[in-house]
Design a protein around this motif. Structure first.
Motif, PDB file in Angstrom:
ATOM      1  N   PRO A  34       0.599  26.958 -55.060  1.00 31.01           N
ATOM      2  CA  PRO A  34       1.974  26.544 -55.357  1.00 31.01           C
ATOM      3  C   PRO A  34       2.020  25.058 -55.721  1.00 31.01           C
ATOM      4  CG  PRO A  34       1.782  27.336 -53.073  1.00 31.01           C
ATOM      5  CD  PRO A  34       0.426  27.373 -53.682  1.00 31.01           C
ATOM      6  N   ASN A  35       3.107  24.652 -56.319  1.00 34.91           N
ATOM      7  CA  ASN A  35       3.308  23.246 -56.659  1.00 34.91           C
ATOM      8  C   ASN A  35       3.641  22.453 -55.404  1.00 34.91           C
ATOM      9  OD1 ASN A  35       2.953  23.666 -59.422  1.00 34.91           O
ATOM     10  ND2 ASN A  35       5.093  24.223 -59.686  1.00 34.91           N
ATOM     11  N   GLY A  36       3.479  21.162 -55.495  1.00 36.90           N
ATOM     12  CA  GLY A  36       3.905  20.264 -54.441  1.00 36.90           C
ATOM     13  C   GLY A  36       2.900  20.110 -53.310  1.00 36.90           C
ATOM     14  N   GLY A  78       0.938  23.222 -51.897  1.00 39.45           N
ATOM     15  CA  GLY A  78      -0.163  23.632 -52.763  1.00 39.45           C
ATOM     16  C   GLY A  78      -1.360  22.711 -52.636  1.00 39.45           C
ATOM     17  N   ARG A  79      -1.103  21.415 -52.548  1.00 41.58           N
ATOM     18  CA  ARG A  79      -2.174  20.431 -52.379  1.00 41.58           C
ATOM     19  C   ARG A  79      -2.899  20.654 -51.061  1.00 41.58           C
ATOM     20  NH1 ARG A  79      -1.672  15.625 -50.014  1.00 41.58           N
ATOM     21  NH2 ARG A  79       0.599  15.694 -50.085  1.00 41.58           N
TER      22      ARG A  79
END
Length: 74
Positions: free
Chosen positions: A41-43, A46-47
Motif C-alpha cells: 500500500p501507499n504511505g 506500505g513502507r
C-alpha cells in the motif's frame, strides 16, 4: 529507511485485513510475501510492510527483539 522505523515495526499494528491489530513485526512471512508480489500500500504502512518483508525474508527478525524489550523512556 529511518532508524525510527525499526521501533515502529514493534509498536505499530496492522490497520486492516486478515491480521488487523497484529504488530507489523509479528505478521507471518507468507502475508508479507503476498504484499511483495501484489504491491505494498501507499504511505507509511506500505513502507513499514516492505521493510518488514525484507527483514523477514533475510532472516533478520531477531534483530527486533531488543526493541521489543526496551523499557519506556522517562
Amino acid at each position: 529507511m529511518k532508524p525510527e522505523d525499526l521501533l515502529l515495526l514493534v509498536t505499530r499494528t496492522m490497520p486492516f485485513g486478515k491480521y488487523k491489530d497484529r504488530l507489523i513485526a509479528d505478521l507471518p512471512g507468507h502475508y508479507l510475501n503476498w504484499f511483495a508480489r501484489e504491491g505494498f500500500p501507499n504511505g507509511e504502512i506500505g513502507r513499514l510492510l516492505a521493510l518488514m518483508q525484507e527483514i523477514d525474508h533475510n532472516g533478520l527478525k531477531p534483530l527486533l527483539d531488543p526493541l521489543r524489550q526496551r523499557p519506556p523512556r522517562q
